[in-house]
Design a protein around this motif. Structure first.
Motif, PDB file in Angstrom:
ATOM      1  N   TYR A 151       0.810  -1.225   0.000  1.00 52.83           N
ATOM      2  CA  TYR A 151       0.000   0.000   0.000  1.00 52.83           C
ATOM      3  C   TYR A 151       0.841   1.271   0.000  1.00 52.83           C
ATOM      4  CZ  TYR A 151      -4.202  -2.713   0.890  1.00 52.83           C
ATOM      5  OH  TYR A 151      -5.236  -3.591   0.792  1.00 52.83           O
ATOM      6  N   THR A 152       2.152   1.136  -0.225  1.00 49.14           N
ATOM      7  CA  THR A 152       2.938   2.361  -0.335  1.00 49.14           C
ATOM      8  C   THR A 152       2.973   2.763  -1.795  1.00 49.14           C
ATOM      9  OG1 THR A 152       5.017   1.238  -0.775  1.00 49.14           O
ATOM     10  CG2 THR A 152       4.437   1.588   1.534  1.00 49.14           C
ATOM     11  N   ALA A 153       3.867   3.719  -2.102  1.00 53.38           N
ATOM     12  CA  ALA A 153       3.960   4.177  -3.478  1.00 53.38           C
ATOM     13  C   ALA A 153       4.788   3.234  -4.351  1.00 53.38           C
ATOM     14  CB  ALA A 153       4.557   5.587  -3.504  1.00 53.38           C
ATOM     15  N   ASP A 156       2.484  -1.566  -7.954  1.00 50.09           N
ATOM     16  CA  ASP A 156       1.567  -2.634  -7.550  1.00 50.09           C
ATOM     17  C   ASP A 156       2.086  -4.029  -7.823  1.00 50.09           C
ATOM     18  OD1 ASP A 156      -0.382  -1.261  -6.383  1.00 50.09           O
ATOM     19  OD2 ASP A 156      -1.767  -1.248  -8.097  1.00 50.09           O
ATOM     20  N   PRO A 195      -3.246   4.917   0.997  1.00 49.65           N
ATOM     21  CA  PRO A 195      -4.546   5.339   0.482  1.00 49.65           C
ATOM     22  C   PRO A 195      -5.723   4.712   1.225  1.00 49.65           C
ATOM     23  CG  PRO A 195      -3.544   3.762  -0.999  1.00 49.65           C
ATOM     24  CD  PRO A 195      -2.566   3.985   0.093  1.00 49.65           C
ATOM     25  N   TYR A 247      -2.843  11.013   0.126  1.00 47.24           N
ATOM     26  CA  TYR A 247      -1.910   9.881   0.181  1.00 47.24           C
ATOM     27  C   TYR A 247      -0.675  10.145  -0.687  1.00 47.24           C
ATOM     28  CZ  TYR A 247      -4.265   8.487  -4.132  1.00 47.24           C
ATOM     29  OH  TYR A 247      -4.792   8.468  -5.387  1.00 47.24           O
ATOM     30  N   SER A 287     -13.774   7.042  -2.337  1.00 46.97           N
ATOM     31  CA  SER A 287     -13.439   5.772  -2.971  1.00 46.97           C
ATOM     32  C   SER A 287     -12.448   4.950  -2.163  1.00 46.97           C
ATOM     33  CB  SER A 287     -12.834   6.059  -4.349  1.00 46.97           C
ATOM     34  OG  SER A 287     -11.690   6.875  -4.184  1.00 46.97           O
ATOM     35  N   LEU A 288     -11.983   5.467  -1.016  1.00 46.53           N
ATOM     36  CA  LEU A 288     -10.939   4.761  -0.274  1.00 46.53           C
ATOM     37  C   LEU A 288     -11.508   3.689   0.639  1.00 46.53           C
ATOM     38  CD1 LEU A 288      -8.706   7.808   0.645  1.00 46.53           C
ATOM     39  CD2 LEU A 288      -8.413   6.199  -1.219  1.00 46.53           C
TER      40      LEU A 288
END
Lengths: 724, 53
Positions: A260-262, A265, A557, A568, A722-723
């Motif tokens: 869930y970091t930058a 994916d 996020p 985020y 949307s989170l």
């Protein structure tokens, strides 16, 4: 075949054993100190070298590289000689290895206390020490392979495979993660920035756990467990599959620290999948260890050595079950950044590494001193004290982690956050207190061991050179038909080295290369600019004081995080962060959007004594930042180093940087000196020299804090709907 | 929630994920087969090594 007479070198084993015990005590006491500091900020003593952010790396480095490190060498030097039926390759190399390693440890403790740190967890040591580590690792390698090559036993027992894989992988990890550009005798910047730095760091960090805390100890398990139980390991075939599957899969799992970091994916998903697969070889190894004792549990009841080994292996099983669970994204969303991680780590550290080391010490010392252990009863007591210590450590921390996750994410019916961050901290103070009690109990067990081993040493007489004999190894091993292709790799150390390297390199390359290729594709955010010289200096203070050990800089996020902290984090925001400072735990709140949240004067009062602004805060005081002048002589060198790394300061900016720095510092200082609250505070605190405040380090730190995360403010606001 | 889109722009990234599995799986089968086929006497002999010294 002629039988040769030779001697095992016990002296080097003894030296590593003593060193392991000594540094174990030191490292654990450092751990106890920081455990107390977490609920008693006064225990930071308001001094730079005793502050949490500096002692914490001393604790982690001491227990990992000094306690376990010397424990590894103790186990390897003892078992390798015997499995190879040969003395260590070269006594001088053994001694160099020992003394330089201890020198590194002392240098590490001193430099970390002085605030020299690369700012990357478990790889904090600065560049000169990194180089010495590389050299001593080569010495160790030569000594190990030299021994293997002159061995008198044609087969390489699986423990040796684990040692070889350890050696080659640690070398690779250390070198790749330590790329840095020095700008002074003791300081450097990480070669990598932001997302890439994070990936490399956690590829390293995770595999330091794998190849420093796990594989060498598995090798030791495969030697000492059969030895202590006096029966061969349950299934040797299983151990072969265990070895290859483990080293191959482990190397991929690093990105589970960055869910869930930058981080891209696909890299996150790869990390998750391989982490879950990891459970199979890990449990294969654990069961192989435990099944070795099938039908011999009566021995475990009598023999403290086996007690320690059994619980060590069980803790290994628990930790390696939990690890994959924590890598599942939905679980990780809850546990990450909480004290759950600390609990998880300590089941491994106290249970697996600690108990394994104690078991081996209780086995080795009497053997080498040719006398029975002074007191089995004391050893059994140590076992129970240690076990209670682990339980009292782990349970409160799991509880604390769970509570944190609960409270951070709760909303009221009106849709606002239910708890202030500080409330979630003060709520778990009782857990922190209990944890430190658990830790203290565990250490007191170690003191019982020290006494017991001391008495044993007193009673025995040391066998420095242990006589042994074995026939020399035939030059040509005759292999008949079916055995041949099995032996092609099994008995050849260099093949083993190359194959291990290939197995671990594949994972590294396939994960890391695309992340670097993506560099050109990281959506450059036009508004993200390099730090000003003052901010850069402030950032280095942030790193020096180890703020990243309590504060993350990574808003994930999630609805609660976006509401609590702000928008985020995006990959493109970190392109000038050498090193990245995402952090791994939130004892304090996330700071990724700290800039502009509080006025300068607030930070000024807060950093002097956080309880000035935040009642019952557990953050340490930083009075020395108000006394120390900022070292501006180094500014040009820092700018030049950053330019070398590709940070786009204009050409020749190094010469002008200090002018800009002073102007910015003056602006902040003017604001502070005109603030009524500050004037009042200055009149009662002798630490504050308001007239000269412009020159002080605190101003640089404030400049940095006010900058973090502001580059993309003013861009479009996030929608929280949307989170998750 | 997707917040990293840029990877979709460089082609062939999924090949990395797929090939990593393929490599691992082949390798794993190879090792398992090796262990399974290994000579029984040899395995026993090696297994006794820690106890012989």
């Amino acid at each position: 075949m002629q039988v040769e007479k030779f001697y095992y070198d016990n002296k080097i084993v003894k030296m590593f054993a003593y060193a392991s015990v000594l540094w174990g005590v030191v490292g654990m006491l450092a751990g106890l100190l920081i455990a107390v500091q977490i609920y008693l900020p006064g225990a930071n003593f308001n001094l730079p070298f005793t502050t949490f952010g500096r002692v914490r790396p001393i604790h982690t480095n001491a227990v990992i590289f000094a306690f376990v490190g010397n424990g590894i060498f103790m186990g390897v030097y003892y078992s390798l000689q015997r499995l190879c039926k040969a003395r260590m390759f070269n006594d001088t190399l053994s001694k160099i290895h020992f003394w330089v390693w201890q020198l590194i440890i002392v240098a590490a403790a001193l430099t970390l206390a002085m605030g020299y740190t690369s700012g990357k967890e478990y790889a904090e040591l600065e560049w000169p020490i990194d180089i010495v580590i590389t050299l001593v690792w080569v010495v160790f390698g030569i000594n190990m392979f030299g021994t293997i090559i002159k061995r008198r036993e044609s087969h390489l027992y699986v423990a040796i495979w684990f040692y070889i894989a350890t050696w080659v992988t640690v070398a690779m990890l250390h070198i790749v993660n330590s790329f840095e550009i020095p700008f002074s005798f003791m300081k450097s910047y990480s070669w990598y920035a932001g997302v890439q730095d994070a990936l490399i760091q956690w590829w390293y960090g995770h595999n330091a756990v794998a190849f420093f805390l796990t594989t060498p100890y598995l090798g030791m398990m495969y030697y000492f467990l059969p030895k202590a139980a006096n029966r061969p390991v349950y299934s040797y075939r299983l151990s072969i599959v265990h070895f290859w599957a483990l080293i191959f899969i482990y190397i991929w799992a690093g990105p589970h620290h960055l869910l869930y970091t930058a981080l891209p994916d696909w890299a996150q998903s790869l990390g998750t999948v391989f982490s879950i697969m990891l459970i199979a070889p890990s449990w294969g190894g654990m069961l192989n260890g435990l099944f070795t004792l099938r039908g011999a549990w009566d021995k475990v009841r009598e023999e403290p050595v086996l007690k320690f080994l059994v619980v060590a292996v069980t803790c290994y099983g628990m930790a390696t079950f939990e690890g994959p669970m924590l890598s599942i994204k939905s679980v990780n969303a809850i546990t990450h950044f909480t004290d759950w991680t600390i609990a998880h780590v300590h089941v491994g550290a106290l249970g697996w590494n600690g108990f394994m080391t104690f078991g081996v010490l209780y086995y080795l010392i009497p053997k080498m001193f040719n006398t029975p252990l002074y007191s089995k009863k004391l050893a059994t007591n140590h076992f129970w004290i240690g076990t209670i210590g682990i339980v009292l450590y782990a349970i409160p921390m799991y509880w604390a982690g769970f509570t944190q996750a609960e409270m951070w994410k709760q909303f009221t019916e009106e849709g606002t956050l239910k708890y202030q961050f500080l409330e979630t901290v003060t709520h778990i103070i009782p857990m922190y207190i209990t944890r430190s009690v658990g830790g203290a109990i565990y250490i007191s067990g170690v003191f019982v061991m020290v006494y017991n081993l001391y008495k044993t040493v007193q009673a025995g007489s040391f066998v420095a050179d242990e006589a042994a004999e074995a026939p020399a190894l035939a030059k040509v091993v005759d292999t008949h038909g079916k055995q041949y292709w099995h032996r092609w790799i099994e008995a050849r150390p260099i093949q083993m080295l190359v194959f291990s390297l290939v197995a671990v390199a594949i994972g590294g390359i396939l994960e890391i290369v695309p992340t670097f290729l993506v560099k050109e594709n990281i959506p450059t955010i036009a508004s993200v600019k390099p730090y000003t010289p003052l901010e850069l200096q402030g950032r280095d203070i942030y790193i020096r004081e180890g703020c990243y050990l309590c504060h993350s800089q990574m808003v994930r996020p999630f609805r609660d995080e976006v509401v609590r902290y702000g928008e985020y984090s995006k990959a493109g925001e970190f392109v000038y962060d050498h090193p990245f400072q995402w952090g791994s735990k939130r004892t304090g709140p996330d700071l990724a959007r700290e800039g502009g949240k509080n006025p300068d004067s607030w930070h000024f009062m807060h950093m002097l004594n956080p309880r000035n602004t935040s009642d019952k805060s557990i953050m340490p005081n930083y009075p020395w930042l108000y006394a120390n002048d900022l070292d501006t002589a180094i500014t040009p060198a820092k700018i030049r180093a950053m330019q070398t790394l590709g940070v786009p300061y204009p050409a020749g900016y190094d010469a002008q940087a200090n002018t800009d720095l002073e102007a910015q510092a003056k602006k902040i200082a003017d604001g502070l000196t005109n603030d009524d609250q500050i004037k009042k505070l200055a009149s009662v605190s002798e630490e504050i020299d308001l007239k000269n405040i412009q020159k002080k380090e605190i101003v640089a730190l404030i400049a940095y804090l006010q900058r973090i995360g502001t580059d993309i403010k003013g861009e479009k606001k996030p929608t929280t709907a949307s989170l998750p | 929630m997707k917040f990293v889109h840029y990877l979709e722009k460089i082609s062939g990234v999924d090949i990395y994920a797929l090939s990593s599995f393929a490599i691992f799986f082949t390798f794993f089968l190879g090792v398992a087969f090796w262990a399974w086929k290994a000579d029984k006497n040899m395995i026993n002999e090696i297994n006794q090594l820690p106890l012989n010294n």
